[in-house]
Each structure stands twice: as C-alpha cells, then as structure tokens.
Design a protein around this motif. Structure first.
Motif, PDB file in Angstrom:
ATOM      1  N   HIS A   1       9.848  20.354  15.662  1.00 55.97           N
ATOM      2  CA  HIS A   1       9.660  18.937  15.994  1.00 55.97           C
ATOM      3  C   HIS A   1      10.938  18.252  16.466  1.00 55.97           C
ATOM      4  CE1 HIS A   1       6.781  20.037  12.720  1.00 55.97           C
ATOM      5  NE2 HIS A   1       5.943  19.609  13.642  1.00 55.97           N
ATOM      6  N   GLY A   2      12.086  18.906  16.279  1.00 52.83           N
ATOM      7  CA  GLY A   2      13.359  18.301  16.666  1.00 52.83           C
ATOM      8  C   GLY A   2      13.974  17.500  15.532  1.00 52.83           C
ATOM      9  N   VAL A   3      15.278  17.266  15.629  1.00 57.63           N
ATOM     10  CA  VAL A   3      16.010  16.557  14.574  1.00 57.63           C
ATOM     11  C   VAL A   3      16.929  15.511  15.197  1.00 57.63           C
ATOM     12  CG1 VAL A   3      15.978  18.488  12.960  1.00 57.63           C
ATOM     13  CG2 VAL A   3      17.862  18.290  14.580  1.00 57.63           C
ATOM     14  N   PRO A   4      17.262  14.459  14.441  1.00 60.75           N
ATOM     15  CA  PRO A   4      18.268  13.509  14.913  1.00 60.75           C
ATOM     16  C   PRO A   4      19.613  14.200  15.095  1.00 60.75           C
ATOM     17  CG  PRO A   4      17.075  12.643  13.000  1.00 60.75           C
ATOM     18  CD  PRO A   4      16.695  14.085  13.133  1.00 60.75           C
TER      19      PRO A   4
ATOM     20  N   LYS B   1      13.030  18.189  26.196  1.00 58.38           N
ATOM     21  CA  LYS B   1      12.914  17.472  27.470  1.00 58.38           C
ATOM     22  C   LYS B   1      12.863  15.963  27.240  1.00 58.38           C
ATOM     23  CE  LYS B   1       9.260  16.615  30.945  1.00 58.38           C
ATOM     24  NZ  LYS B   1       8.694  15.391  30.385  1.00 58.38           N
ATOM     25  N   VAL B   2      12.099  15.532  26.240  1.00 65.03           N
ATOM     26  CA  VAL B   2      12.006  14.101  25.929  1.00 65.03           C
ATOM     27  C   VAL B   2      13.364  13.575  25.459  1.00 65.03           C
ATOM     28  CG1 VAL B   2      10.841  12.364  24.512  1.00 65.03           C
ATOM     29  CG2 VAL B   2       9.554  14.337  25.373  1.00 65.03           C
ATOM     30  N   HIS B   3      14.066  14.352  24.619  1.00 65.08           N
ATOM     31  CA  HIS B   3      15.408  13.961  24.165  1.00 65.08           C
ATOM     32  C   HIS B   3      16.336  13.734  25.358  1.00 65.08           C
ATOM     33  CE1 HIS B   3      14.909  16.068  19.962  1.00 65.08           C
ATOM     34  NE2 HIS B   3      14.010  15.139  20.196  1.00 65.08           N
TER      35      HIS B   3
ATOM     36  N   HIS C   1       4.001   7.859  17.021  1.00 63.41           N
ATOM     37  CA  HIS C   1       3.540   7.488  15.684  1.00 63.41           C
ATOM     38  C   HIS C   1       4.731   7.355  14.739  1.00 63.41           C
ATOM     39  CE1 HIS C   1      -0.639   7.866  16.759  1.00 63.41           C
ATOM     40  NE2 HIS C   1      -0.470   9.118  17.158  1.00 63.41           N
ATOM     41  N   LYS C   2       4.858   6.198  14.142  1.00 58.18           N
ATOM     42  CA  LYS C   2       5.976   5.909  13.239  1.00 58.18           C
ATOM     43  C   LYS C   2       6.044   6.942  12.115  1.00 58.18           C
ATOM     44  CE  LYS C   2       7.975   2.217  10.419  1.00 58.18           C
ATOM     45  NZ  LYS C   2       7.793   0.825   9.913  1.00 58.18           N
ATOM     46  N   GLY C   3       7.238   7.466  11.876  1.00 61.06           N
ATOM     47  CA  GLY C   3       7.459   8.383  10.774  1.00 61.06           C
ATOM     48  C   GLY C   3       7.204   9.841  11.088  1.00 61.06           C
ATOM     49  N   HIS C   4       6.571  10.136  12.224  1.00 58.55           N
ATOM     50  CA  HIS C   4       6.355  11.548  12.569  1.00 58.55           C
ATOM     51  C   HIS C   4       7.713  12.194  12.839  1.00 58.55           C
ATOM     52  CE1 HIS C   4       5.205  15.106  14.907  1.00 58.55           C
ATOM     53  NE2 HIS C   4       4.037  15.027  14.307  1.00 58.55           N
ATOM     54  N   PRO C   5       7.916  13.445  12.374  1.00 59.06           N
ATOM     55  CA  PRO C   5       9.234  14.072  12.545  1.00 59.06           C
ATOM     56  C   PRO C   5       9.717  14.098  13.996  1.00 59.06           C
ATOM     57  CG  PRO C   5       7.889  15.367  11.061  1.00 59.06           C
ATOM     58  CD  PRO C   5       7.002  14.284  11.589  1.00 59.06           C
ATOM     59  N   GLU C   6       8.805  14.283  14.942  1.00 59.85           N
ATOM     60  CA  GLU C   6       9.227  14.303  16.343  1.00 59.85           C
ATOM     61  C   GLU C   6       9.764  12.936  16.774  1.00 59.85           C
ATOM     62  OE1 GLU C   6       7.367  14.636  20.805  1.00 59.85           O
ATOM     63  OE2 GLU C   6       6.356  15.791  19.237  1.00 59.85           O
ATOM     64  N   VAL C   7       9.110  11.879  16.318  1.00 58.29           N
ATOM     65  CA  VAL C   7       9.550  10.518  16.649  1.00 58.29           C
ATOM     66  C   VAL C   7      10.903  10.236  15.997  1.00 58.29           C
ATOM     67  CG1 VAL C   7       9.045   8.076  16.197  1.00 58.29           C
ATOM     68  CG2 VAL C   7       7.262   9.581  17.112  1.00 58.29           C
ATOM     69  N   VAL C   8      11.059  10.637  14.738  1.00 58.40           N
ATOM     70  CA  VAL C   8      12.339  10.460  14.040  1.00 58.40           C
ATOM     71  C   VAL C   8      13.447  11.187  14.793  1.00 58.40           C
ATOM     72  CG1 VAL C   8      13.606  10.944  11.908  1.00 58.40           C
ATOM     73  CG2 VAL C   8      11.248  10.119  11.796  1.00 58.40           C
ATOM     74  N   GLY C   9      13.148  12.401  15.249  1.00 64.25           N
ATOM     75  CA  GLY C   9      14.149  13.185  15.976  1.00 64.25           C
ATOM     76  C   GLY C   9      14.507  12.564  17.310  1.00 64.25           C
ATOM     77  N   THR C  10      13.505  12.083  18.050  1.00 61.24           N
ATOM     78  CA  THR C  10      13.773  11.478  19.357  1.00 61.24           C
ATOM     79  C   THR C  10      14.578  10.194  19.219  1.00 61.24           C
ATOM     80  OG1 THR C  10      11.761  12.441  20.307  1.00 61.24           O
ATOM     81  CG2 THR C  10      12.699  10.546  21.453  1.00 61.24           C
ATOM     82  N   MET C  11      14.196   9.341  18.270  1.00 63.13           N
ATOM     83  CA  MET C  11      14.926   8.091  18.071  1.00 63.13           C
ATOM     84  C   MET C  11      16.356   8.368  17.609  1.00 63.13           C
ATOM     85  SD  MET C  11      11.969   5.588  16.489  1.00 63.13           S
ATOM     86  CE  MET C  11      12.850   4.073  16.844  1.00 63.13           C
ATOM     87  N   GLY C  12      16.533   9.495  16.900  1.00 63.15           N
ATOM     88  CA  GLY C  12      17.847   9.847  16.376  1.00 63.15           C
ATOM     89  C   GLY C  12      18.778  10.492  17.385  1.00 63.15           C
TER      90      GLY C  12
ATOM     91  N   GLU D   1      21.491   3.747  16.759  1.00 56.29           N
ATOM     92  CA  GLU D   1      20.422   2.949  16.147  1.00 56.29           C
ATOM     93  C   GLU D   1      20.170   1.679  16.968  1.00 56.29           C
ATOM     94  OE1 GLU D   1      19.161   1.223  11.743  1.00 56.29           O
ATOM     95  OE2 GLU D   1      20.960   2.456  11.985  1.00 56.29           O
ATOM     96  N   GLY D   2      18.900   1.388  17.190  1.00 53.45           N
ATOM     97  CA  GLY D   2      18.524   0.201  17.947  1.00 53.45           C
ATOM     98  C   GLY D   2      18.361   0.436  19.433  1.00 53.45           C
ATOM     99  N   SER D   3      18.733   1.635  19.910  1.00 55.02           N
ATOM    100  CA  SER D   3      18.638   1.935  21.344  1.00 55.02           C
ATOM    101  C   SER D   3      17.215   2.243  21.786  1.00 55.02           C
ATOM    102  CB  SER D   3      19.528   3.130  21.703  1.00 55.02           C
ATOM    103  OG  SER D   3      20.872   2.883  21.395  1.00 55.02           O
ATOM    104  N   VAL D   4      16.379   2.684  20.834  1.00 55.32           N
ATOM    105  CA  VAL D   4      15.004   3.076  21.148  1.00 55.32           C
ATOM    106  C   VAL D   4      14.045   2.203  20.334  1.00 55.32           C
ATOM    107  CG1 VAL D   4      13.334   4.967  21.216  1.00 55.32           C
ATOM    108  CG2 VAL D   4      15.775   5.451  21.511  1.00 55.32           C
ATOM    109  N   ILE D   5      13.084   1.586  21.008  1.00 52.51           N
ATOM    110  CA  ILE D   5      12.074   0.763  20.355  1.00 52.51           C
ATOM    111  C   ILE D   5      10.763   1.548  20.339  1.00 52.51           C
ATOM    112  CG2 ILE D   5      10.797  -1.412  20.399  1.00 52.51           C
ATOM    113  CD1 ILE D   5      13.764  -1.822  19.991  1.00 52.51           C
ATOM    114  N   LEU D   6      10.149   1.672  19.164  1.00 49.70           N
ATOM    115  CA  LEU D   6       8.901   2.417  19.027  1.00 49.70           C
ATOM    116  C   LEU D   6       7.703   1.488  19.201  1.00 49.70           C
ATOM    117  CD1 LEU D   6       7.466   5.110  18.187  1.00 49.70           C
ATOM    118  CD2 LEU D   6       7.544   4.243  15.835  1.00 49.70           C
ATOM    119  N   VAL D   7       6.730   1.934  20.009  1.00 48.60           N
ATOM    120  CA  VAL D   7       5.445   1.242  20.094  1.00 48.60           C
ATOM    121  C   VAL D   7       4.336   2.248  19.825  1.00 48.60           C
ATOM    122  CG1 VAL D   7       6.253  -0.549  21.677  1.00 48.60           C
ATOM    123  CG2 VAL D   7       5.234   1.526  22.611  1.00 48.60           C
ATOM    124  N   GLU D   8       3.306   1.803  19.114  1.00 46.40           N
ATOM    125  CA  GLU D   8       2.187   2.677  18.783  1.00 46.40           C
ATOM    126  C   GLU D   8       0.900   2.259  19.475  1.00 46.40           C
ATOM    127  OE1 GLU D   8       2.257   4.376  14.602  1.00 46.40           O
ATOM    128  OE2 GLU D   8       3.178   2.422  14.214  1.00 46.40           O
TER     129      GLU D   8
END
Length: 319
Positions: free
Chosen positions: A81-84, A108-110, A128-139, A143-150
């Motif tokens: 799933h990727g990591v920060p 690729k998304v990273h 989806h908030k909290g999914h490991p892939e989302v955590v990894g991509t945002m990381g 901090e604050g550079s990526v805004i999550l929308v669901e």
C-alpha cells in the motif's frame, strides 16, 4: 440422483491476485529465501488475513511500526500500500535493511503528487480517510500539502478559489463510479484543475469491477471473496449491488458465509478481490457444492498479462 438444487454460477474473470499483490508476496518469500527468518513486515503486506497467516508460518513477523523491529540486518519490508516518507527515512537512520514492496502503480501516484508539488500546485487526493494507501500518499509531502476529499460534498467544502492552481490524484482501489462523480465535481468547480495523464485507479481494480458489472443483473446473489479491510474487495461488493444484484456478501473463508442470504437462489456471481488467493475461491465454491449441484460458467471480460520486477535487493537472488 442428486437431491440438491442446481445453482448456476457465473465466475468472474479476471478476479483475485493482481500483479502488485503477486509482487508483494514474492518480495516476502524471496526475502525469507535469501536472508532467512525472521523477516519483518510493516503492516499487512496485502489486505488478506489468509495470506498474512500463510507468510507468518514461513517466518514473516508482522509489525505495526519500525520501532518493533530489532536493530540488525534482518529485512524490514514495507507493504504494497506504500508508506509515508518518514518511514524509510527512519529505517535509514537505524541502518535497517529496508525493502519496499509498494505496488508500482501506487508509486506512480506518489510521483505525480511530488511532481505537482514541485510546480507549486495545491494537491487534492480522492480517497478513503485512514486507508494505508491514502496515509502513504499524503505522507510523501509536507503536512498540509495534500487535501483529502471522499465525496462530491467534500469538494463543495474546499476552500480554494476557482482559479487557484490545483491538481488531483486518486487512491488506486476506488469504485470507478464514485471516483468519477468526485472528479466531475472537482472539474465543475475548478475547470483548470490538472488530473493524471492516465487515471490512477489501477488496471486490476478497473477490470474486476467491469467483470462484476457484466453479470450483476444476471444473478440472484453475489459473493466477493476477500477481507473486510480490503478496499478493492469492498468496492466489488458495492458495485455488484449498484449494478442490479439484490444480495451480495463479502467473505474471507467458507465459514464466513451467511447462508440465510442464499436461500432459494438459482444463480450466483462469484469474484475475488485483488488480494484474495484462488485457493479461497475454490474453498467458497466447494462450500456451495455441498448444498447445491453447481453449473459453473466463467465469464471473461479482460485478459491480464501485467507483471512487475522485484526490488533491486532481491533481483540477484531470483536471477
């Protein structure tokens, strides 16, 4: 003569393991072969309890965070799933032998997010908030550079002006229909927003959802083989229901089947999430065979021939 009722089964193809999952499991198995047990794996290598338990028996030790791994040169593997970025940075500080099993399509998304960040674009991540892939991509970014929308409702609440320089990326395992609705809302509110050159939802997610859509209105019920914490498996269940199947259930093993959902059915659709092995599909089919006389037809909507190379540290061993 059999007294069991006949059950027509439409078996989706493609289903089950994708190339990223195959690669991630191979990473753990090859690391065990090359370095010996134990091999430490941060988080579930893929979201499937059967796979995780199988690898545990072979010598993999699953940990939540790197501080659970001892100092030394036994490998620490990062999940598909990727990591920060702070995770490999910590591994480097501790001189751990880190092996990255992140799916190349997640990578690729990273890279897309980093590219947009370098161009001073504000980045929106659909996921989806909290999914490991989302955590990894945002990381991947400060901090604050990526805004999550669901959802489209989240888009309406974004603070940006219509002419602000924006880009979006998406989680790879979303429902295509859900993603399309959110992207449409983004493009309507921000006409200049930049998207991926090729969509971020991976080929395996796309193909498996298309296969489910092709048969969902032709069966009385649907079984999706996969783990409850698997995003792509949950999406397959939702797609089945939205595409005309009144009853669908996500099950990991035969023991999880709620038989009350399948009383009186004459046809059943079966698929498996991208992290579910074929052995579990066979187990589910065998469970239905105990109660029904099965007439199985495979419905193929795509052919897959994708494969990914192992990480550099393991290629020599395989060669």
């Amino acid at each position: 003569m059999s007294q069991k009722p006949t059950l027509k089964i439409l078996l989706c193809a493609p289903r089950g393991f994708c190339a990223g999952v195959v690669r991630a499991i191979n990473v753990v198995e090859q690391a065990l072969a090359k370095f010996g047990a134990p091999v430490y794996v941060r988080h579930e290598i893929v979201h499937n309890r059967y796979v995780v338990e199988t690898l545990k028996k072979k010598g993999a030790v699953f940990i939540e965070e790197l501080d659970e791994a001892p100092d030394g040169r036994q490998p620490v593997i990062f999940s598909a799933h990727g990591v920060p970025k702070d995770v490999p940075a910590e591994a480097e500080r501790r001189n751990l032998l880190a092996i990255d099993a992140t799916c190349p399509l997640v990578k690729k998304v990273h890279l897309e997010a980093e590219f947009h960040h370098r161009r001073d674009l504000k980045i929106i991540l659909v996921g989806h908030k909290g999914h490991p892939e989302v955590v990894g991509t945002m990381g991947q970014l400060p901090e604050g550079s990526v805004i999550l929308v669901e959802s489209a409702e989240d888009v309406a609440a974004l603070p940006f002006s219509p002419d602000e320089p924006l880009a979006y990326v998406t989680q790879t395992t979303l429902s295509i229909d859900d993603m399309s609705a959110v992207v449409a809302a983004l493009q309507a509110r921000y006409p200049g927003i930049i998207g991926p050159h090729r969509q971020d939802i991976c080929y395996a997610t796309t193909n498996r959802q298309a296969a489910v859509k092709a048969i969902a209105d032709k069966v009385d019920a649907f079984v999706v083989v996969g783990s409850p914490n698997s995003s792509n498996s949950q999406r397959l269940r939702e797609v089945a229901e939205r595409s005309g199947c009144k009853t669908s259930q996500l099950v990991l093993r035969a023991d999880d089947i709620d038989w009350t959902k399948f009383e009186g059915i004459k046809s059943l659709g079966v698929t498996a999430g991208a992290s579910a092995p074929e052995v579990l599909v066979e187990e589910i089919l065998n469970a239905f065979a105990e109660k029904f006389e099965l007439d199985i037809e495979t419905v193929t909507t795509a052919t897959e021939d994708v494969s990914f190379p192992l990480p550099r540290q393991l290629r020599e061993e395989v060669a």
